[in-house]
Design an enzyme around this catalytic site. Structure first.
Site: not given
Length: 211
Positions: A13, A11
């Site tokens: 963020d 991922d």
């Protein structure tokens, strides 16, 4: 194309980087507090991610594209990220990032951190400002899982040789699809569902788990 030995998908963020980009953009609109609360609810899995993202992006309406360099200047790479991507490459692996965030920022950040391929949302722009809309299909939990499997197939990597690393509820499907799902800097529901939990906020800790 020579098949890769393995694939690591992160991922963006709060995983690849320490920030939530949408909150930095919301700062530019003076609406960080409301966007931050909505982001946290989405990451805990309390609301539908796509619906939440549309609502949060709507709060960005009117933000000038001139804000992008200011946001980029505030990005903080997660400790250990460059060590991890270098180790993956040294072992014949490939690094991917799939994000509910935005290409407008990730296109600059990803290559500097050793990422080989990435996918994210795009923000619609008109007359030099954000319209408050997402341009195209939203990268949600299902899209994250699909990206991992699609990239693995393209690279000739068996599913058991894939690793997914994430922190929020929208990473759960990707983590379930991977051979190894790692919770990093993660919400309780993600820690509970993960194959393993990486404790310190240091991505170099993942190196010992690489094939």
């Amino acid at each position: 194309m020579t098949p890769a030995r393995f694939l690591v998908v992160l991922d963006a963020d709060s995983t690849l980087i320490r920030n939530e980009v949408i909150e930095l953009l919301a700062d530019e609109a003076g609406r960080r507090d409301e966007v931050q609360a909505a982001t946290e609810a989405a990451m805990r899995g309390e609301v539908d991610f796509a619906e939440s993202l549309r609502t949060r992006v709507a709060a960005l309406r009117g933000v000038s594209v001139d804000a992008f360099p200011r946001v980029l200047a505030r990005i903080e790479p997660t400790p250990g990220v460059r060590e991890l991507t270098a180790a993956v490459h040294a072992r014949g692996g490939v690094v991917g990032v799939v994000s509910g965030g935005f290409h407008e920022i990730l296109d600059d950040v990803a290559p500097t951190l050793g990422v080989d391929r990435w996918r994210a949302n795009r923000l619609r722009v008109a007359d030099g400002a954000l319209t408050g809309e997402v341009d195209g299909a939203i990268v949600d939990a299902a899209a994250k899982a699909e990206s991992l499997l699609e990239w693995a197939a393209q690279l000739g990597v068996a599913r058991h040789a894939t690793i997914a690393i994430g922190d929020g509820a929208n990473d759960l499907k990707m983590m379930a699809a991977a051979g190894l799902g790692l919770a990093f800097n993660a919400k309780p529901a993600v820690r509970n569902a993960a194959s393993l939990v990486v404790g310190p906020q240091d991505l170099a800790e993942v190196i010992a788990l690489l094939p």
